[in-house]
Structure formats: C-alpha cells, structure tokens
Design a protein around this motif. Sequence first.
Motif, PDB file in Angstrom:
ATOM      1  N   LYS A 281     -30.649  14.236 -25.084  1.00 25.26           N
ATOM      2  CA  LYS A 281     -31.951  13.663 -24.774  1.00 25.26           C
ATOM      3  C   LYS A 281     -32.633  13.114 -26.035  1.00 25.26           C
ATOM      4  O   LYS A 281     -33.105  11.991 -26.052  1.00 25.26           O
ATOM      5  CB  LYS A 281     -32.823  14.750 -24.130  1.00 25.26           C
ATOM      6  CG  LYS A 281     -34.205  14.268 -23.740  1.00 25.26           C
ATOM      7  CD  LYS A 281     -34.964  15.357 -23.003  1.00 25.26           C
ATOM      8  CE  LYS A 281     -36.459  15.139 -23.128  1.00 25.26           C
ATOM      9  NZ  LYS A 281     -37.187  16.393 -22.970  1.00 25.26           N
ATOM     10  N   HIS A 282     -32.666  13.937 -27.079  1.00 24.74           N
ATOM     11  CA  HIS A 282     -33.343  13.509 -28.310  1.00 24.74           C
ATOM     12  C   HIS A 282     -32.396  12.760 -29.244  1.00 24.74           C
ATOM     13  O   HIS A 282     -32.830  12.211 -30.241  1.00 24.74           O
ATOM     14  CB  HIS A 282     -33.920  14.728 -29.029  1.00 24.74           C
ATOM     15  CG  HIS A 282     -34.962  15.454 -28.235  1.00 24.74           C
ATOM     16  ND1 HIS A 282     -36.270  15.036 -28.163  1.00 24.74           N
ATOM     17  CD2 HIS A 282     -34.883  16.569 -27.468  1.00 24.74           C
ATOM     18  CE1 HIS A 282     -36.955  15.866 -27.390  1.00 24.74           C
ATOM     19  NE2 HIS A 282     -36.138  16.809 -26.949  1.00 24.74           N
ATOM     20  N   GLN A 283     -31.116  12.799 -28.939  1.00 21.86           N
ATOM     21  CA  GLN A 283     -30.088  12.216 -29.811  1.00 21.86           C
ATOM     22  C   GLN A 283     -30.160  12.740 -31.245  1.00 21.86           C
ATOM     23  O   GLN A 283     -30.102  11.976 -32.206  1.00 21.86           O
ATOM     24  CB  GLN A 283     -30.176  10.692 -29.781  1.00 21.86           C
ATOM     25  CG  GLN A 283     -29.734  10.147 -28.420  1.00 21.86           C
ATOM     26  CD  GLN A 283     -29.690   8.642 -28.429  1.00 21.86           C
ATOM     27  OE1 GLN A 283     -30.723   7.966 -28.354  1.00 21.86           O
ATOM     28  NE2 GLN A 283     -28.491   8.114 -28.559  1.00 21.86           N
ATOM     29  N   VAL A 284     -30.350  14.034 -31.335  1.00 24.02           N
ATOM     30  CA  VAL A 284     -30.337  14.662 -32.667  1.00 24.02           C
ATOM     31  C   VAL A 284     -29.496  15.937 -32.622  1.00 24.02           C
ATOM     32  O   VAL A 284     -29.366  16.581 -31.575  1.00 24.02           O
ATOM     33  CB  VAL A 284     -31.760  15.061 -33.158  1.00 24.02           C
ATOM     34  CG1 VAL A 284     -32.620  13.847 -33.424  1.00 24.02           C
ATOM     35  CG2 VAL A 284     -32.428  16.032 -32.194  1.00 24.02           C
ATOM     36  N   TYR A 285     -28.937  16.257 -33.768  1.00 27.62           N
ATOM     37  CA  TYR A 285     -28.338  17.577 -33.931  1.00 27.62           C
ATOM     38  C   TYR A 285     -29.456  18.590 -34.003  1.00 27.62           C
ATOM     39  O   TYR A 285     -30.499  18.334 -34.621  1.00 27.62           O
ATOM     40  CB  TYR A 285     -27.495  17.635 -35.212  1.00 27.62           C
ATOM     41  CG  TYR A 285     -26.248  16.808 -35.089  1.00 27.62           C
ATOM     42  CD1 TYR A 285     -25.205  17.227 -34.262  1.00 27.62           C
ATOM     43  CD2 TYR A 285     -26.127  15.598 -35.764  1.00 27.62           C
ATOM     44  CE1 TYR A 285     -24.066  16.446 -34.118  1.00 27.62           C
ATOM     45  CE2 TYR A 285     -24.992  14.812 -35.624  1.00 27.62           C
ATOM     46  CZ  TYR A 285     -23.964  15.244 -34.793  1.00 27.62           C
ATOM     47  OH  TYR A 285     -22.842  14.489 -34.641  1.00 27.62           O
ATOM     48  N   LEU A 286     -29.242  19.723 -33.377  1.00 23.01           N
ATOM     49  CA  LEU A 286     -30.304  20.731 -33.318  1.00 23.01           C
ATOM     50  C   LEU A 286     -30.130  21.739 -34.439  1.00 23.01           C
ATOM     51  O   LEU A 286     -29.011  22.133 -34.774  1.00 23.01           O
ATOM     52  CB  LEU A 286     -30.270  21.434 -31.970  1.00 23.01           C
ATOM     53  CG  LEU A 286     -30.586  20.501 -30.802  1.00 23.01           C
ATOM     54  CD1 LEU A 286     -30.331  21.201 -29.476  1.00 23.01           C
ATOM     55  CD2 LEU A 286     -32.037  20.022 -30.887  1.00 23.01           C
ATOM     56  N   GLN A 287     -31.243  22.146 -34.982  1.00 15.03           N
ATOM     57  CA  GLN A 287     -31.225  23.086 -36.105  1.00 15.03           C
ATOM     58  C   GLN A 287     -30.459  24.356 -35.754  1.00 15.03           C
ATOM     59  O   GLN A 287     -29.820  24.950 -36.592  1.00 15.03           O
ATOM     60  CB  GLN A 287     -32.659  23.407 -36.470  1.00 15.03           C
ATOM     61  CG  GLN A 287     -32.830  23.998 -37.832  1.00 15.03           C
ATOM     62  CD  GLN A 287     -34.293  23.896 -38.257  1.00 15.03           C
ATOM     63  OE1 GLN A 287     -34.750  22.882 -38.771  1.00 15.03           O
ATOM     64  NE2 GLN A 287     -35.025  24.945 -38.013  1.00 15.03           N
ATOM     65  N   GLN A 288     -30.506  24.742 -34.488  1.00 14.51           N
ATOM     66  CA  GLN A 288     -29.775  25.922 -34.021  1.00 14.51           C
ATOM     67  C   GLN A 288     -29.789  25.921 -32.505  1.00 14.51           C
ATOM     68  O   GLN A 288     -30.528  25.149 -31.888  1.00 14.51           O
ATOM     69  CB  GLN A 288     -30.396  27.215 -34.583  1.00 14.51           C
ATOM     70  CG  GLN A 288     -31.908  27.298 -34.507  1.00 14.51           C
ATOM     71  CD  GLN A 288     -32.439  28.100 -33.338  1.00 14.51           C
ATOM     72  OE1 GLN A 288     -31.699  28.551 -32.467  1.00 14.51           O
ATOM     73  NE2 GLN A 288     -33.747  28.240 -33.297  1.00 14.51           N
ATOM     74  N   ASP A 289     -29.016  26.829 -31.936  1.00 11.72           N
ATOM     75  CA  ASP A 289     -28.804  26.822 -30.487  1.00 11.72           C
ATOM     76  C   ASP A 289     -30.083  26.787 -29.653  1.00 11.72           C
ATOM     77  O   ASP A 289     -30.197  26.057 -28.696  1.00 11.72           O
ATOM     78  CB  ASP A 289     -28.013  28.070 -30.066  1.00 11.72           C
ATOM     79  CG  ASP A 289     -26.518  27.842 -30.196  1.00 11.72           C
ATOM     80  OD1 ASP A 289     -26.120  26.696 -30.497  1.00 11.72           O
ATOM     81  OD2 ASP A 289     -25.757  28.803 -30.016  1.00 11.72           O
ATOM     82  N   GLY A 290     -31.037  27.621 -30.011  1.00 12.09           N
ATOM     83  CA  GLY A 290     -32.199  27.774 -29.129  1.00 12.09           C
ATOM     84  C   GLY A 290     -33.346  26.857 -29.476  1.00 12.09           C
ATOM     85  O   GLY A 290     -34.454  27.041 -28.968  1.00 12.09           O
TER      86      GLY A 290
ATOM     87  N   GLN B  13     -28.909  38.737 -23.605  1.00 12.17           N
ATOM     88  CA  GLN B  13     -29.725  37.701 -24.255  1.00 12.17           C
ATOM     89  C   GLN B  13     -28.971  36.394 -24.181  1.00 12.17           C
ATOM     90  O   GLN B  13     -27.786  36.365 -23.847  1.00 12.17           O
ATOM     91  CB  GLN B  13     -30.062  38.077 -25.700  1.00 12.17           C
ATOM     92  CG  GLN B  13     -28.904  38.607 -26.503  1.00 12.17           C
ATOM     93  CD  GLN B  13     -28.234  37.600 -27.426  1.00 12.17           C
ATOM     94  OE1 GLN B  13     -28.599  36.431 -27.443  1.00 12.17           O
ATOM     95  NE2 GLN B  13     -27.251  38.060 -28.164  1.00 12.17           N
ATOM     96  N   ASP B  14     -29.668  35.314 -24.561  1.00 12.41           N
ATOM     97  CA  ASP B  14     -29.104  33.974 -24.389  1.00 12.41           C
ATOM     98  C   ASP B  14     -27.708  33.782 -24.954  1.00 12.41           C
ATOM     99  O   ASP B  14     -26.847  33.189 -24.317  1.00 12.41           O
ATOM    100  CB  ASP B  14     -30.020  32.942 -25.073  1.00 12.41           C
ATOM    101  CG  ASP B  14     -31.143  32.505 -24.146  1.00 12.41           C
ATOM    102  OD1 ASP B  14     -31.115  32.909 -22.966  1.00 12.41           O
ATOM    103  OD2 ASP B  14     -32.030  31.775 -24.605  1.00 12.41           O
ATOM    104  N   GLY B  15     -27.492  34.247 -26.172  1.00 11.44           N
ATOM    105  CA  GLY B  15     -26.234  33.908 -26.823  1.00 11.44           C
ATOM    106  C   GLY B  15     -25.147  34.946 -26.621  1.00 11.44           C
ATOM    107  O   GLY B  15     -24.125  34.907 -27.301  1.00 11.44           O
TER     108      GLY B  15
END
Lengths: 767, 767
Positions: free
Chosen positions: A558-567, B565-567
């Motif tokens: 959606k944002h077309q970015v790599y996410l800093q972490q899973d959550g 938990q989530d992960g």
Amino acid sequence: MNQSKRILNEWSIIEEGFDPNSNEASESLFSLGNGVMGQRANFEEDYTGKTFQGNYIAGVYYPDKTRVGWWKNGYPEYFAKVLNAPNWIGIKVTIDGVLLDLNTCKKISNFRRELNMKEGWLSREFEATLKNNCKIKVYAKRFLSLTHNEVGAIAYTVTPINKEMTIQYEPSLDAGIVNKDSNWDDQFWNILEINQNSEQSFIYTHTLKTNFHVCTYMESKLFIDYKPLNTVPKNSHTSTTACSIYKENIKENQHFTIHKFGGYTVDRYHNKTKLIDAAKETLQKSINIGYDELLVLQIKEWKNIWKSADITIQGDVKAQQGIRFNIFHLNQTYLGTDSRLNVGPKGFTGEKYGGSTYWDTEAYCIPFYMATKNQEVARNLLTYRYNQLDKAIENAEKLGFTNGAALYPMVTMNGEECHNEWEITFEEIHRNGAIAYAIFNYTRYTNDYSYIPEKGLEVLIGIARFWQQRVNFSKERGKYVMLGVTGPNEYENNVNNNWYTNYLAQWSINYALENIEKVKDTYTEDYLRILNKTKITEQELTDWKKVADNIYFPYSEKHQVYLQQDGFLDKELIKVKDLNQNERPINQHWSWDKILRSPFIKQADVLQGFYFFEDHFSSKELEKHFDFYEPITVHESSLSPCIHSIIASKLNRMDQAYQLYLRTSRLDLDDYNKEVHEGLHITSMAGTWTSIIKGFGGMRIKNNLLSFEPRIPKEWKGYSFKINFRNHIIHVNITSEKSTFTVDGDKDVTILLNGKKTIAKATLKIS
Amino acid sequence: MNQSKRILNEWSIIEEGFDPNSNEASESLFSLGNGVMGQRANFEEDYTGKTFQGNYIAGVYYPDKTRVGWWKNGYPEYFAKVLNAPNWIGIKVTIDGVLLDLNTCKKISNFRRELNMKEGWLSREFEATLKNNCKIKVYAKRFLSLTHNEVGAIAYTVTPINKEMTIQYEPSLDAGIVNKDSNWDDQFWNILEINQNSEQSFIYTHTLKTNFHVCTYMESKLFIDYKPLNTVPKNSHTSTTACSIYKENIKENQHFTIHKFGGYTVDRYHNKTKLIDAAKETLQKSINIGYDELLVLQIKEWKNIWKSADITIQGDVKAQQGIRFNIFHLNQTYLGTDSRLNVGPKGFTGEKYGGSTYWDTEAYCIPFYMATKNQEVARNLLTYRYNQLDKAIENAEKLGFTNGAALYPMVTMNGEECHNEWEITFEEIHRNGAIAYAIFNYTRYTNDYSYIPEKGLEVLIGIARFWQQRVNFSKERGKYVMLGVTGPNEYENNVNNNWYTNYLAQWSINYALENIEKVKDTYTEDYLRILNKTKITEQELTDWKKVADNIYFPYSEKHQVYLQQDGFLDKELIKVKDLNQNERPINQHWSWDKILRSPFIKQADVLQGFYFFEDHFSSKELEKHFDFYEPITVHESSLSPCIHSIIASKLNRMDQAYQLYLRTSRLDLDDYNKEVHEGLHITSMAGTWTSIIKGFGGMRIKNNLLSFEPRIPKEWKGYSFKINFRNHIIHVNITSEKSTFTVDGDKDVTILLNGKKTIAKATLKIS
C-alpha cells in the motif's frame, strides 16, 4: 558578571563575559585534546564554583563493576569507564595572601575565552578584583602538543594593576581524582610513588584492576616581564598531590608568567618501570624547545591537519564555525596513528557512556578519517576490529553462538562487551553489519584490496556466521526471519525483522561469499591460511547462501515502502509536526512504553540502509521512503539529522537539508539537547562533515569513479572542501555560478563538469 | 554432623541431624508467622555459621531509592522493601563461661527440628558438647500467637548432662539490623528510645522515610525443673540492643528453662506515642496467661483454621505433607482480618522481591482465602485494591493516561508502583485484568453482589478506561490492537497483541459495561454517587464498546489455536522434551535474548485465560490449546505448574496432572529451583491448593450451581477437602470407589452424584 555571550567567528569559539551557570557547558565546548590525551577546559587556578573536572588518557580505562536493577543472563560483569586521570594543569594563585578564585572575587571584568581551532590552543583572560582589593589581569593560554604528544604547555601570566603585590604560584599535580559516574564509589587509581626534585614533580600511579601504569609530571619556568627567573621552588606533597611553590613581589603592570609543562607518560609507549625516566626525558625535550617554539610547532601541525580537512563556507559564519568546530574536535579526539585507540563518543570531553568504541566509528567516523587523512588511518580503525575478532567471537559464545560466529560489542574498550541493557546489548546487533560495511567502504574508497586477504576476510566470515545462526526459519512465512532485535531506532525494542538489520545481514553474507571467492582466486596463500584458521566448509557457505537468498523483508504494498519492522503498520502513524511541542524531546517527557508504541523514530533506521546502499535503490524509491519516514522522525539522537540532511540534499530539498545540517553541526555549540555540560557528541561530528561532502557535495564513488553532484543551500554564497582521495588532495570549490575542482600533486586526473549553472555535476576519474 | 535428613510426616516438617550448609534453607522452610508478624527459623542462641536473619512486620516497609543501570522515563523513584525488623528472639546462652554456638561446639548430636503445622509451633532439640567439655541438652519451642497476635513465646530449656554448670541466659532485643538487599546501604531504622525495667525491655523505633513506629519488647520468666524462680535480672543495653542477664548454677539433669515473651506493638493498631504502654499491656496479658496456656490457645486456633481448610490425601505422605505445608504457610502469611495488608510473595520468610502485593493475590490467592475462610477475608483483599484506586489512577497518569484510567501496580506496598523493569512495570499490564476478574470471581463464589455498587464498580470503570486508552486502532487490520505488552509468560517481552491480555481487556470492558447497567437499574443511589465521582458519559461507554467489539485476537487457522502474540508462529517451535537437560532451567543457562526468541513459555499465558474463562471454550478447544502450549512450557515460574495441573486434570491426563501437582506442592520442600534459602514461594502455594480443589476435585460454579467432577491420581487411595461455600462448610470425600459430600450446619442442600464409579460427578445445589 552573570552573563556571557558567544561571539560567532570563522576560526574560533569565543566567549565574552563570565557566567558561572554556563561554566560546565563551556568546559565541554573549549576542551582540548591531541589524540592521546585530553581535558575539559577547567581553570588552572582554584575554582570553588560549579565545575566538572576532567582529564583523560586515551585507552586508559577502568572496568567498573556492573550495576543494574534486575540482572539478565548474559550481561557483562563490568562497564569499561573512561577514566578521569590525574590533573596536571593546576596552578594555585595567591595574591597578597588571598587565593584567586573566580567564585569569590569581588569583581570580574573583561572575561574572555577563545578556542583557536586554526592553531589548536585555548586562551582565557580576565581582570579580577580580589577580596583584599588587589586588582589583577590574568592571561592564560594552553595547548596539548601534537608534535610532542605526551606534553601539554601552559603560559599563565598575572599582571598587578593597582599596586605592587606578592604573587605566589603553586603549580601542582593531583592524583586524588574520582569519576563522577563511578558505580560503586570504587577507588580507580593507586599511587605508587610521588617523586620531586628541584623543579620537577612526578606522580607514578597505576589503575586498579586494569593495571595501566601512568606517570603524571610537571616542570615550571618563571618569568618577570618575559625574562627568566632562576628561582628554586619550595616543594611539598600530600598522599595524592605534589606541588612547587614560587613566590615573588611583582610591581604594578609587571607581567609575572609561569610556563608549566606537564602531561603523562603511559606504559602503552614505555616500559612501565621506566615511566618517571621517560617523563624526565620528555620534560627535558620540551623545556629545551621552550613554550614559544612548541606553540609554533603546534600551529604548523594544525595547519597541516586543515590542509586536507578544511571546509569553507562563504556567507554563513554560523555554518562555517559549526563545521570547523566539528572537524577540530574530531582531530583532537583521534589522529589515527595507533590502531589500539578509537573514537569515543565523548572524546576527551566527559565521562558519560564509557567505552571508546561504538558502531559510530564504522558508520560515521571512518568516512571522515578516510577522506581527510592518509588511508593508513582508516586502515588502523579497521585493524582495531580485526585485533578484537577473538573477543567478538567470545561475546557471541556468551550468547550461545558457536563455530566462530562473531558479535562485535555495542560498547567496548578492549573488545569485550560492556553495556548492559538487554534490548541494546543483546539485540542491537546491526552494529555487526556496520563493521562489515566499513570494510567494503574502505576498499571502495581507497582501492586498497589488500586489507581483505590480510585481515578483513576473517572478520567478514565471523560476521556472516553470526547472521546465519541468528536467523531462524519461519515455517509460517517460508522465509528466514530475525526475531528480537533493536534497530538504529532505539525507540523500538525487541522487534521482529527490522528491515535495516535484515538487509545488512543479507548484504554481509553476500559480501563475505563474494570475497571468499575473490581471495580464493587471487590470494591463494592468504586463502589457505584463512581456510585453515576458520575451517569454513562448502556446506557452510551453502547454508549462508540459503539464508541470504531467503531472508524476509517486511514491505507494504500500500505505502510502497519497506517497513521498519513487522508490526510497524499497526502503529498510529501520527506525525512529528502534530506533536505537542511541550512534549519534545519525547525522551524527556514520555514514559518508555509510550515511546515504544509510538511511531516516532529516534534516528535514521530504514533510511540508514538507503544511505549506506544508495546504489541499490532508485531516486523514486528513496523519495517514497523519505516521505514516509522523515515526518515521523524526531531526531533525538545526535546521529540522526546528518543522514536525513544527506538524503534531503539528494532529493534537492535544500531548505530541509540546510535546517538539518545546522542541527547536526551546531548540536553542541547551540546545545540543542541541553546536555553539553556533560561533554560533546564527538562521533556525530563526523556525520556533520559527511552531510557537507556526501550531502551538499553529492560525492559518490562507483566503479572506481569519484563524482560530485553539488547543491548549495540558498543561505550560502559558496563552499569548498578538500578531500584526500587515493593520495590526491582534491579541492572542490562550489558556488552557485560555477564549481571547480583542482588537484594537488599528481595531475593525471580527468575532471568532467556537466556545465549546468546552479547544479554543477562533475565526474573526476582517477586513471 | 554434616548431614541432615527430612522425615516425611503428614502433619509436620521434620529435620534430623544438623547440616550447616542447608541451615539457611531450613530457616526458610521452618519459618513462623501469624498474619501480622513473622520470622525465619533462626536460632535463639548465638550462631556464627551461615544464617540469614529475618524478622518481618506486616505492612512495615521502606522505600529504598531505586537503583538501575539505565534509567527509563516513568520508573518509580523507589522500591518498597519488605523490611527486616528488630529481632526479639535472641537468647545468648553461656555455659560455664563458654558461649553456646552450634558453629563452634565440639560435638552436636540428636539434632532435630520440627515445624508442627497442626498446632502451629516450631521446636528444636539437640545435645551439644562445648569446648569446655560441658555436655548439655537443649529443647526450644516457640510460636507466634494467633490469639494474641502481637506476641510470640519461646520456651528454651538447657539440661546439663555431665555435671553441674553455671548457665547464663541473656534474652535480648536487637534493633541494629539491616536488609541484605538494601540498594544503597541506607539505614532503615531509627531508634527513639531504649527502655528497661526489672524484667522488661523495650526498643522504641521508627522507620526512616515511611515513619512507621514500632516498639519491640520482651519479658522473661525463669524456671528450674519447671518451678518458677524469682530472680531479678541484671539489665544492660547498647545503642541498638537491650538485654537482661540471668545466671544460675544448675545441677546435672536439672532443667533450666526460660520463657521469653516478645514481639511488636505497631502504630497501625495503637497511638504511635503510646507503643511502650501498649507493649506493657500486651506483656501483662501474656504473662498472666502464661506460656503453656498460650500454647493451648494456639493449638485451638490452628484447629479452627484446619477445620475449614484441611485437605487429606490417603496413601501418599509426600503429597499430603506438600499440601498441608502450603495451606499452613498461607495462613501464617495472611489471615484476612485487615484490609490494609496483603499476601507478599515471600510472606515473612525472606526479603527478595519487595512489595507485598502482586497480581498473584487476585489470580491465585483469593480463591484459596475465599473458600477456606469467611467471605469477609476475600472482601478485604478486594477492598485493599479499592482503597488504592487513586494511586492506580496516579500510576496511569505517570504513563500518560488520563480521565481516571487506572493501572494497578505490578509490585506495591501502598498502591504506588515500585518495580523498575520497563518490560514489566510498563508492559505487564494484564495484572489490571486479574483485578477485575477477582471482583467477578468473588461475586460468583459468594453471591455477594453488594461489593460491586459499594466499591467494585469504580475499580472496574478505572480499569476499562485504561484498556480503552491503551489500545490503538490499526488501519492495517481494521481492528484495535494492543502494542508493546508482556503477558504472564515473561519469557516474551514487548510483544504485540498478547492474546491473554487482549482477551482480558475485552472481557473487563464488557464486564464493566454490564455492571454499570446493573447498578444503574438496581442501586440508583450508588449509581448516582459513582456517576458523580467518575463522570462517565454515554459517549465514553460507546467508545469502550467499540474497542471491546473490535479488538484483535491473533489466531492460527492451521493450528486452530489462539496465538500467544502476533509473531509467535515465526518462532522455531522446538519442544521442551528436546531441550538439553543440562540447559535447564533455561533462565540460569541462556542469555536473555535467546530466551526471548525461543518458543519456551515460563508460565501459563494463553492457558491462564482458558483457566480463568473455562466456560468460554469447549473441551475440544481446551485440548487443542493444551496440546499446543504445554509441550513448550518450561514452568520456570512457581505460578505455572498448578494451572497446567488443573487443565491436565480436566482433560483426564492424570499422570501429567499428578506430576505437575507434585512440582507445585513440593516446590519449596524439595527445592526445585535451588533458591529456598532466600525464602518460600507463598503465593504459588494457593495455586497448589487450587490444583486439588479445581483440578482433581473439578470444582465449578455456574449459574449459582456448585459442582464437582473429581478424579483421582492413581498414586492416591483417596482424598478429601473442605470448603466454605456461602457459609456452608462442605466436606468432600473422594475415593476411587465412592465420592461423598456432607455439609456442616444448615442441611438445606441437594447433593447429586452421577453414580459413576471411578469418576464421580456431583452437583450440589444451594437453594
């Protein structure tokens, strides 16, 4: 008397007027260092006001027993403290029987201190009226010699103004010092011998536990109106101090001067049983040269430093002073001649943090030293980690890793981990990647590949092994995942799949594999030695490759970015601009859990990866990520604004780049974080330098091509910098009209300019 | 002499032989308490061997300044320490001028100690040959009176065996005591007055900072061959101690006995300026009653306690002794008569942990006290939290919550949080849910709804507000999520969407909403008072409801289980049985990060939720979750095996249930965790009780029906227990052939048995 102001100056830090409340801050800002020792700008004469006394000797530390609230398995047993060293600068001054103490004077006027960065000295002058109504003028100047780096020199002159006075100087040594940040109020130093002869004093000490031997010494010479006096002082000592007493009647307007030479001889450079002899030798040399000539040598040496490191900025004194302040303190802290030393985060300006080596060295400092000095300096910094590889393997073993996996410490003096927050010590493991990256960065910049077969490859293997063991296979995702890490953004702890860490892990493994092949093909002898030592097997390399090829990266379509972490996307993505300004900095206002579940980023994290690996991503991608992460970054780490400034430059967002530059370059001068009294942020200063060279200058090296794509903040008329690139000193001069490049020495260089007016673009090809 | 053994006994803990190395462990196991004071089983006479001296007064604590390695915003400034109190048990014994000290005797034989749990006393006997070859026999017995709970009594008899001897007794008071676990070596007590008259001594003290006033006192009576002596002692004192000296020549085989009465008067129950007077009064009463009669009263009182609390197990002394040991210590720790007190995790048996109140009280202890005592006791435990609601609101405010949101502390003495690990203090917030659950549990068990309009509803509102503010809406999921929490399984920290916490949050909100409606409908006056105080609005209730209806629960379709938990599924799901036994317990062998990313569960987490809300899930679901989580649970918390034992019983896995029961009931007796020398695990003892009543007994209450579905471990011939259910003492007697139920008092009760032979099932309907 209770106000002071700082005068903007291109080459000096100047303070006029004396403000006791800002004295500790000034003591930090005006600090001196020469790479092997340093000191806060404490007064020579006694001072009973607020002061934070600090003298430091490079590499001399104390393993202070760890103190925690709740112990966690794996914590190191001690924290290596930067050690407050014996004080050699003291000169007690008595005027007609009354002690000179700026805290008790009737009146102080014309107070001025100057840190002359061009020439490497600190001066202080003032007029004072004492309680006995004696009015005097004082002028003090001191420096830590670069040419004779075990010695410092002080010229201290008192001039009676309103009458003849009896003036007594008591130059002293004081080994009765403690650390403010001691955990258990331990004694750190043990005094072995106090030795005095006519004009010389020596205190021979060793540190407890670490057993570093140090001799602190002094000798003084007296002058009236610049003519030498041949007086012999009265000596005395206590169990921790030694002093010499000189007393003279001085007429009105006569200048009574003491030249005090002092410093340390240390067992890193001398036989530990011969330190007093070594000190005598050093003193003899210094006295023979004399204060004035030593100062001339100092000025010459600093000229030499600036020759390849100076940056000029036209039309913006604030920015100019900022960058020179940064370059100056970096050179005071580390000169790169000894691979056993490193760049402490506070240099010689305070105690906080402890340890001398953080990932700051590889991520921020190496580019600076590499480009402003001979490449041997950067090589020494790499060698420091090579020499600590065994300890890094031990660190990893303590956490359950095997087979030569190496985890470099978060904080260290001797290679052992000494920090103790589980979320940092055990989890902020991206530091390992920065150490691999520095090897890549060095060979790219210098084209000196020889480091890799000689030393670097063993480090790369240890690091690759660590990553391979640190991930685990997630059946759920069908990918390797990295659980429980803290990225550069320490405002998130114990997260899963920090993109930056995973990316570095993948890259480190691939880089290690690539170099194993290269060394195998071209350095057979080295390869066999390394093979024999590390016992790498084909199967192991296959396992690494499997991890590198299948590591998971959190990404938002959606944002077309790599996410800093899973959550990350579960967070409420409010922006920094919508924060209540009264709650900034959030680390001083919010409880830790609130910070952790907020989206706010302490320092570049995903963007740190985009900075390291600029060639791996398109401008479009960079822009997307900057637009996603910059608005939620609070820059509450000194290491943050520089990276964002560089990226903003690259995206041609010059206003933002300039604001971020000011924030990084004047962080301490303008005390953004209200903590400069504790010491300076030395390592982030290298980031400031980088934000000009890589940011505004747009410097890149790719396929052995050095290129610049300079831009100019609208506040500047122009700027220039010098860098040492593969033994060529390259002068880059940029104005909005024209950018030029000249090269010292070897002229076998091609300069290409793209001819554009405001955005000069040039490629410089070393053939 | 260096070996000792414990003798299994149904009613007593017995140790034969003296082993100095296990002395500190025995001091814990044989501890005494009477709900308002307690003490470790230290010797009366001097002892220079390894000992951990401990006397404790309920509710008297010291706020020890917090010590941490790295400060985080929001940490409390102090840690409420259970305070080592002045020692009143000391009796120095000198035989012909030589001090009796078991550490220096030539020979010790026939050493035996007994903690008689049926009657509530501790005895110790031995024969000793001193350095001067005097051989004596010693018999000491002591108890802390339940009927006169400010006093303890000691009968100490020395009998010369091989000749006539001069025996000197010096009963003493000692206020010069410190805490082993003091953070800053602070002094905790200040002595205001030392007062002695012929046979009495008093030390009047107050605690620093908290200013609790305490008078420690004593009086002794002497006997030869049980005939009173009318001697007047010689008194003396130091700045911190007071003693009386009695000296007599005692013939061979004569019994020389001292009865020492001592204890504390405390300003919780008396005017703080009248504590010495109060002590005198108490002494007079006790002396008048006399040691022997006090002991008779003690035995009677314990009989009374056992009447509604005893559990018998036939054919398994180990299991029998275990459960009585647990019930005994719970009653020594807390008797439920004072709502200002609570159940500390170590009771009066050690210093570790600090604070007196954890979520253990609500989750584990309340069911025990509710079923073994009058319901007022459980009500007092609830009232304790009600009285601390304002502090819970303050705690939440410190973390940035508003509008009366309440976060009860993880650890507390007076309602303020005093623990300081961010991942626990700020994140282990499920404790709030346990406090709401206890209210529900209490009304379900007692049918006393009046508590809710009177007090409980305000607590429920504060807790619901907290949950509503603690979640945030995840656009990504379209659900409310709870980020950054630690569940009951403290081997995962700072996770997202811990199922147990989210479930409790949802349930707490719904339960609060339901009760607001109920109170509104039936307790108008209370409702208006609460409305006025809490200012709840319709909008607010709608917001709560939105959260409760849309909270996210991690679930795996594949495994058909709710995820911790989530992960969680990213972890490598290795099983406990595949762990290297040398690495158990993992908390003593693995670094913290390795524990965190492992799947291993310290204590019931998702299963804690299934235990609390047994009616919400089918047996099939329970089985699925037990089979998923049990194999990865390491039970390294004392609170874990009991819950798993209960669920195993319910699933008719009796071998497993029995093994888990042994582990919980004999945790301290058999020192599973090698830490009993530090004190006992008091709160988990309530879990042991529950694992018999709810586990093996299968007790449930639903729709006002009390039912049992008992099962028997094959090791047992049968077992019986008593519970107080709505003022009926119900006797449940279970054998593999037949289960019976009898009811004391009111007979208006229907008992239903399902007639099955091995698995008796019965429902007991209170009309």
